[in-house]
Design an enzyme around this catalytic site. Structure first.
Site, PDB file in Angstrom:
ATOM      1  N   CYS A   1       8.606  37.766 -32.059  1.00  0.00           N
ATOM      2  CA  CYS A   1       9.945  38.145 -32.537  1.00  0.00           C
ATOM      3  C   CYS A   1      10.443  37.229 -33.633  1.00  0.00           C
ATOM      4  CB  CYS A   1      10.923  38.159 -31.377  1.00  0.00           C
ATOM      5  SG  CYS A   1      10.968  36.604 -30.480  1.00  0.00           S
TER       6      CYS A   1
ATOM      7  N   GLY B   1      13.817  42.971 -26.460  1.00  0.00           N
ATOM      8  CA  GLY B   1      13.108  44.097 -27.078  1.00  0.00           C
ATOM      9  C   GLY B   1      13.797  44.510 -28.360  1.00  0.00           C
TER      10      GLY B   1
ATOM     11  N   GLU C   1      18.177  40.016 -26.327  1.00  0.00           N
ATOM     12  CA  GLU C   1      17.290  39.195 -27.161  1.00  0.00           C
ATOM     13  C   GLU C   1      16.514  40.169 -28.040  1.00  0.00           C
ATOM     14  OE1 GLU C   1      16.901  35.881 -27.342  1.00  0.00           O
ATOM     15  OE2 GLU C   1      18.367  35.363 -25.810  1.00  0.00           O
TER      16      GLU C   1
HETATM   17  P1  NAD Z   1       8.910  47.476 -25.411  1.00  0.00           P
HETATM   18  O1  NAD Z   1       8.531  48.789 -25.996  1.00  0.00           O
HETATM   19  O2  NAD Z   1       8.002  46.840 -24.440  1.00  0.00           O
HETATM   20  O3  NAD Z   1      10.366  47.670 -24.797  1.00  0.00           O
HETATM   21  C1  NAD Z   1      11.029  46.637 -24.116  1.00  0.00           C
HETATM   22  C2  NAD Z   1      11.454  47.143 -22.756  1.00  0.00           C
HETATM   23  O4  NAD Z   1      12.376  48.210 -22.895  1.00  0.00           O
HETATM   24  C3  NAD Z   1      10.296  47.642 -21.918  1.00  0.00           C
HETATM   25  O5  NAD Z   1      10.401  47.117 -20.622  1.00  0.00           O
HETATM   26  C4  NAD Z   1      10.476  49.145 -21.956  1.00  0.00           C
HETATM   27  O6  NAD Z   1       9.993  49.791 -20.809  1.00  0.00           O
HETATM   28  C5  NAD Z   1      11.967  49.307 -22.094  1.00  0.00           C
HETATM   29  N1  NAD Z   1      12.338  50.544 -22.788  1.00  0.00           N
HETATM   30  C6  NAD Z   1      11.726  51.094 -23.857  1.00  0.00           C
HETATM   31  N2  NAD Z   1      12.367  52.225 -24.231  1.00  0.00           N
HETATM   32  C7  NAD Z   1      13.420  52.376 -23.388  1.00  0.00           C
HETATM   33  C8  NAD Z   1      14.477  53.341 -23.275  1.00  0.00           C
HETATM   34  N3  NAD Z   1      14.589  54.384 -24.104  1.00  0.00           N
HETATM   35  N4  NAD Z   1      15.380  53.174 -22.295  1.00  0.00           N
HETATM   36  C9  NAD Z   1      15.300  52.125 -21.461  1.00  0.00           C
HETATM   37  N5  NAD Z   1      14.312  51.194 -21.536  1.00  0.00           N
HETATM   38  C10 NAD Z   1      13.399  51.309 -22.474  1.00  0.00           C
HETATM   39  O7  NAD Z   1       9.119  46.390 -26.501  1.00  0.00           O
HETATM   40  P2  NAD Z   1       9.613  46.552 -28.004  1.00  0.00           P
HETATM   41  O8  NAD Z   1      11.037  46.933 -28.050  1.00  0.00           O
HETATM   42  O9  NAD Z   1       8.632  47.319 -28.795  1.00  0.00           O
HETATM   43  O10 NAD Z   1       9.498  44.993 -28.389  1.00  0.00           O
HETATM   44  C11 NAD Z   1       9.452  44.604 -29.675  1.00  0.00           C
HETATM   45  C12 NAD Z   1      10.819  44.167 -30.177  1.00  0.00           C
HETATM   46  O11 NAD Z   1      11.309  43.143 -29.338  1.00  0.00           O
HETATM   47  C13 NAD Z   1      10.781  43.571 -31.563  1.00  0.00           C
HETATM   48  O12 NAD Z   1      11.885  44.000 -32.282  1.00  0.00           O
HETATM   49  C14 NAD Z   1      10.857  42.080 -31.311  1.00  0.00           C
HETATM   50  O13 NAD Z   1      11.369  41.335 -32.382  1.00  0.00           O
HETATM   51  C15 NAD Z   1      11.747  42.045 -30.125  1.00  0.00           C
HETATM   52  N6  NAD Z   1      11.545  40.820 -29.366  1.00  0.00           N
HETATM   53  C16 NAD Z   1      12.563  39.947 -29.274  1.00  0.00           C
HETATM   54  C17 NAD Z   1      12.378  38.757 -28.594  1.00  0.00           C
HETATM   55  C18 NAD Z   1      13.474  37.749 -28.458  1.00  0.00           C
HETATM   56  O14 NAD Z   1      13.307  36.849 -27.639  1.00  0.00           O
HETATM   57  N7  NAD Z   1      14.554  37.840 -29.190  1.00  0.00           N
HETATM   58  C19 NAD Z   1      11.158  38.488 -28.003  1.00  0.00           C
HETATM   59  C20 NAD Z   1      10.154  39.430 -28.108  1.00  0.00           C
HETATM   60  C21 NAD Z   1      10.355  40.597 -28.775  1.00  0.00           C
END
Ligand code: NAD
Length: 479
Positions: free
Chosen positions: A249, A193, A215
């Site tokens: 990502c 995330g 990641e």
């Molecule tokens: P998201 O909002 O779905 O969050 C990811 C997870 O974190 C979820 O399960 C969510 O419930 C949890 N979460 C959110 N806020 C939280 C908090 N305050 N405390 C604890 N848990 C919490 O996803 P996102 O972050 O919007 O995803 C997008 C980002 O992820 C982008 O930056 C993208 O580049 C990155 N990403 C990276 C990869 C990789 O493999 N490196 C893959 C996909 C996405």
């Protein structure tokens, strides 16, 4: 805990305790293989449910659902299953002369119970690929799918319960549930995330000294110059950028190149988009949707700051459909889309003087998750290889490095910590235990026990290859 009812808390706690109780060591090759088989059967037999949920949550075409989600997971499972017998064999290391007689080896052990927290953009793959690695390495797991893609989360809950309920727990919900689950002790936390939440995860893991894999994302740049076939490059960049409506990502975030190259690239990108999604992408079943209206509004707010004459193509939107057309804009290095990761279907073309300036721009920001270089010029390729750092580097294409099962996938610096896929997943989710087996007779160790004297000093030097001691040390040793 604020916002979390006692029953919801109890549901989180019992998912964790069940997964913990389910871990018993050792975990045989047969058990691991059988769990991977069940995961594979789940993906195959529930494929229609997953594909339907992906279409509802992200407007993902079933073919794209196969190539980028289910098929990717199946390939990962197959690769892990192939690696496992070798991975579980104790790896002999040569005997150390100073410890003779003895035998030494490394054996990979499961860590125990791991937590996998996933985001919404590839909501099946990013739960199940890490999970496959965790199970292959012999662990039990708790997974937390993203609440932002509720249809997929629902299918994951029922499918994982039916196929792997004895070894995998599922926690659903958002911040309160994730906060709760992070209060528990795990043996590894694997988070995908954004970097802000990555820090929250790492802080929570720190209380137990639990290792983490993060990641994360960031701006993945592209360099292009006139040494390549610009038409083919435009096709590859457009495909990688607009796949999943830019919510990848490792999507190319922006393109840098000399001004005249970018001018030639513009109509080629327009043509590439038309080949992929037709004259009106809103009518194309192959083009995805932005995950929520909130995410779309963030993108359209930024687009409001782009002058109309800088929009090469796209810009059309339909909030209720969560639609934003594939959009290409001209941008300065400090334009509105150049601050944060875009994570949507907007591609800025950023003119720079030459590749040295591009390297400078990359190095002035955070280390990217991926870097894409379209150039046949050896000096240019060497400069990007040697003078920049990123999670991955692809020369001549974008995104496809993820499909190679033998390459590690992970970031560096702000784009992440750790790697996975194939043997890197096994490494991440295992502990390489050092084993040394030394017979009690002959008791060679006593040569290093006190009291020390000239003979032991000489033996120690021979055994450990110590450099000639200085006069002071020699005096001390010969005392
Ligand atoms: P998201 O909002 O779905 O969050 C990811 C997870 O974190 C979820 O399960 C969510 O419930 C949890 N979460 C959110 N806020 C939280 C908090 N305050 N405390 C604890 N848990 C919490 O996803 P996102 O972050 O919007 O995803 C997008 C980002 O992820 C982008 O930056 C993208 O580049 C990155 N990403 C990276 C990869 C990789 O493999 N490196 C893959 C996909 C996405």
């Amino acid at each position: 805990m604020e916002g979390l009812e006692p029953e919801a808390q109890a549901a989180v706690d019992s998912a964790v305790s069940a997964a913990r109780a389910a871990f018993t060591a050792p975990v045989s090759l047969a058990d691991r293989t059988e769990r991977l088989d069940r995961l594979e059967a789940m993906v195959r037999e529930r494929a229609d449910d997953f594909l339907e949920a992906l279409a509802l949550d992200l407007g993902k075409h079933p073919t794209e659902g196969w190539t980028t989600e289910l098929g990717t997971v199946l390939a990962e499972i197959g690769h892990l299953r192939k690696l496992l017998p070798e991975w579980l064999r104790p790896r002999k290391v040569p005997a150390a002369g100073s410890l003779a007689p003895s035998r030494s080896w490394v054996e990979n052990q499961p860590l125990g119970t791991v937590l996998v927290i996933a985001p919404w953009n590839y909501p099946v793959q990013l739960v199940l690929s890490p999970l496959a690695g965790a199970l292959a390495a012999g662990n039990t797991a708790v997974v937390k799918p993203s609440e932002v893609t509720p249809h997929v989360a629902k299918v994951l809950v029922s499918a994982l319960r039916d196929y792997l309920g004895d070894v995998v727990g599922v926690v659903t919900g958002g911040v309160p549930e994730t906060t709760r689950v992070l209060q528990h002790r795990f043996d590894h936390v694997f988070y995908t995330g954004n970097a802000t939440v990555g820090r929250v995860v790492m802080r929570a893991a720190a209380q137990y000294l639990t290792p983490v894999t993060l990641e994360l994302g960031g701006k993945s740049p592209v360099w292009i110059d006139d040494t390549v076939d610009l038409g083919t490059a435009a096709d590859r960049i457009a495909w990688a950028k607009f796949l999943n409506a830019g919510q990848t990502c490792v999507a190319p975030d922006y393109v840098m190149g000399p001004p005249e190259v970018l001018t030639r690239l513009e109509p080629l990108l327009v043509a590439a988009i038309r080949k992929l999604y037709g004259r009106n992408p809103a009518e194309s079943e192959s083009y995805g949707r932005i995950v929520t209206e909130r995410h779309l509004s963030k993108l359209t707010d930024l687009l409001a700051d782009v002058a109309a004459e800088d929009v090469v193509t796209g810009g059309a939107r339909e909030l209720s459909q969560r639609y934003l057309a594939p959009t290409v804009i001209r941008s300065a290095v400090d334009g509105p889309f150049m601050r944060d990761e875009i994570f949507g279907p907007v591609l800025p073309l950023v003119p720079v003087e030459d590749h040295h300036a591009a390297v400078g721009t990359i190095n002035s920001g955070e280390k990217p998750l991926a870097l894409y270089v379209f150039s046949e010029d050896d000096d240019v390729r060497t400069a990007f290889r040697g003078e920049t750092s990123s999670g991955g580097l692809v020369l001549g294409a974008a995104l496809v490095h993820l499909a190679h099962p033998q390459l590690p996938f992970g970031g560096v610096g702000e784009s992440g910590i750790g790697n996975y896929h194939g043997e890197y997943s096994l490494e991440t989710f295992s502990h390489p235990r050092a084993v040394l087996d030394k017979p009690l007779a002959p008791d060679t160790l006593k040569v290093i026990y006190p009291p020390y004297g000239p003979l032991k000093s000489r033996l120690a030097k021979i055994a450990l290859g110590a450099p000639a001691p200085s006069t002071v040390v020699r005096k001390l040793l010969n005392r």
